[in-house]
Design a protein around this motif. Sequence first.
Motif, PDB file in Angstrom:
ATOM      1  N   SER A 141       1.463   0.162   5.372  1.00  0.00           N
ATOM      2  CA  SER A 141       1.954  -1.130   4.898  1.00  0.00           C
ATOM      3  C   SER A 141       3.453  -1.063   4.644  1.00  0.00           C
ATOM      4  CB  SER A 141       1.221  -1.510   3.605  1.00  0.00           C
ATOM      5  OG  SER A 141       1.625  -2.768   3.125  1.00  0.00           O
ATOM      6  N   ALA A 184       4.364   2.371   2.728  1.00  0.00           N
ATOM      7  CA  ALA A 184       3.251   3.105   2.120  1.00  0.00           C
ATOM      8  C   ALA A 184       2.415   3.741   3.221  1.00  0.00           C
ATOM      9  CB  ALA A 184       2.400   2.160   1.288  1.00  0.00           C
ATOM     10  N   CYS A 202       4.633   6.307  -1.283  1.00  0.00           N
ATOM     11  CA  CYS A 202       5.550   5.208  -0.974  1.00  0.00           C
ATOM     12  C   CYS A 202       6.950   5.768  -0.780  1.00  0.00           C
ATOM     13  CB  CYS A 202       5.593   4.193  -2.110  1.00  0.00           C
ATOM     14  SG  CYS A 202       4.145   3.141  -2.222  1.00  0.00           S
ATOM     15  N   ALA A 262       2.027   7.532  -5.307  1.00  0.00           N
ATOM     16  CA  ALA A 262       1.418   6.438  -6.065  1.00  0.00           C
ATOM     17  C   ALA A 262      -0.089   6.609  -6.271  1.00  0.00           C
ATOM     18  CB  ALA A 262       1.707   5.110  -5.366  1.00  0.00           C
ATOM     19  N   HIS A 263      -0.761   7.142  -5.255  1.00  0.00           N
ATOM     20  CA  HIS A 263      -2.220   7.272  -5.309  1.00  0.00           C
ATOM     21  C   HIS A 263      -2.641   8.594  -4.667  1.00  0.00           C
ATOM     22  CE1 HIS A 263      -3.037   2.963  -6.332  1.00  0.00           C
ATOM     23  NE2 HIS A 263      -1.900   2.768  -5.681  1.00  0.00           N
ATOM     24  N   ILE A 319      -2.969   4.329   0.657  1.00  0.00           N
ATOM     25  CA  ILE A 319      -2.448   3.029   0.221  1.00  0.00           C
ATOM     26  C   ILE A 319      -2.690   2.061   1.372  1.00  0.00           C
ATOM     27  CG2 ILE A 319      -0.456   1.691  -0.541  1.00  0.00           C
ATOM     28  CD1 ILE A 319       0.754   4.265  -1.615  1.00  0.00           C
ATOM     29  N   CYS A 330       1.086  -2.570   0.224  1.00  0.00           N
ATOM     30  CA  CYS A 330       2.120  -2.528  -0.811  1.00  0.00           C
ATOM     31  C   CYS A 330       2.906  -3.830  -0.759  1.00  0.00           C
ATOM     32  CB  CYS A 330       3.029  -1.306  -0.661  1.00  0.00           C
ATOM     33  SG  CYS A 330       4.023  -1.249   0.835  1.00  0.00           S
ATOM     34  N   THR A 344       6.855  -3.308  -7.667  1.00  0.00           N
ATOM     35  CA  THR A 344       6.159  -2.697  -6.536  1.00  0.00           C
ATOM     36  C   THR A 344       4.677  -2.638  -6.869  1.00  0.00           C
ATOM     37  OG1 THR A 344       8.073  -1.322  -6.040  1.00  0.00           O
ATOM     38  CG2 THR A 344       5.998  -0.657  -5.070  1.00  0.00           C
ATOM     39  N   THR A 358       0.827  -1.543  -5.381  1.00  0.00           N
ATOM     40  CA  THR A 358       0.133  -0.739  -4.371  1.00  0.00           C
ATOM     41  C   THR A 358      -1.371  -0.881  -4.550  1.00  0.00           C
ATOM     42  OG1 THR A 358       0.327   1.213  -5.819  1.00  0.00           O
ATOM     43  CG2 THR A 358       1.987   0.951  -4.094  1.00  0.00           C
ATOM     44  N   SER A 365      -5.181   0.484  -3.139  1.00  0.00           N
ATOM     45  CA  SER A 365      -5.583   1.781  -2.602  1.00  0.00           C
ATOM     46  C   SER A 365      -7.084   1.927  -2.378  1.00  0.00           C
ATOM     47  CB  SER A 365      -5.101   2.882  -3.563  1.00  0.00           C
ATOM     48  OG  SER A 365      -5.617   4.145  -3.229  1.00  0.00           O
TER      49      SER A 365
END
Length: 302
Positions: free
Chosen positions: A167, A180, A186, A209-210, A214, A217, A223, A225, A227
């Motif tokens: 994304s 992402a 990211c 981020a995860h 992801i 985003c 921001t 996100t 997931s």
Amino acid sequence: MSQPCVVLATASYDHTIRFWEAESGRCYRTIQYPDSHVNRLEITPDKRHLAAACNPHIRLFDVNSNSPQPVMTYDSHTNNVMAVGFQCDGKWMYSGSEDGTVKIWDLRAPGCQREYESVAAVNTVVLHPNQTELISGDQNGNIRVWDLRANSCSCELVPEVDTPVRSLTVMWDGTMVVAANNRGTCYVWRLLRGKQTMTEFEPLHKLQAHNGHILKCLLSPQTTTASSDKTVKIWNVDGFKLEKVLTGHQRWVWDCVFSVDGEFLVTASSDMTARLWSMPAGKEVKVYQGHHKATVCCALHD
């Protein structure tokens, strides 16, 4: 049908597109879509039409009609269409596909007007706010900028080799872009105007981020996100500190979209629901239930 003030639509692996009353949660229209599943939904700037990106076509539906038939079909892609969007005046549409191409369609004329070869399957395409550059991300990890004036690729980035870019999102004022990927990372760049008016990327931040993929985003203005770990996270864009975690979905969260004022977020999940969240509270305020399989995309225009 009268023009709804808020257009909210979702699509699912159950081969339907559903329109919802945002406040009540009532589904007021269902379009049966037996030909293909829908990968992405986008509403035109004038709120009159809904584009459904499918396999391998794009179909345009009248938002204010009860007709199940599309008003237009766009054929030229040869595989899943993963991205679709519109120029700010609604004069043309862009798309990206797993066939490795990015295409531009003049909505006033038949056929595809331009085609750009990305080679690898395209997962995401966004239009720069300057309306003259498209940015695509593909399965091989490439990010490319397509200059619509020069009709060529003006920039290429590979943040992680062979890690699919899932994304892309650009800040409304064109100052920042976030990519992402499938590893939960990211990459953030500041966008600068180059000497030849081309956009240049200045690395700004790398955010883990995860732990899972992801899938979407967004910059608006924080921001956001979404997931495969079932959560949506909200990050401050100044220091990229975690502000909120939205929990409630039971499976992958595939898509999300903000209201125009940024006060609300709609999410779509494999748990067969879409949900409306209050951003100030960080809480779920409405659940949209009716799909019988994974809800994979949503569109909102208020």
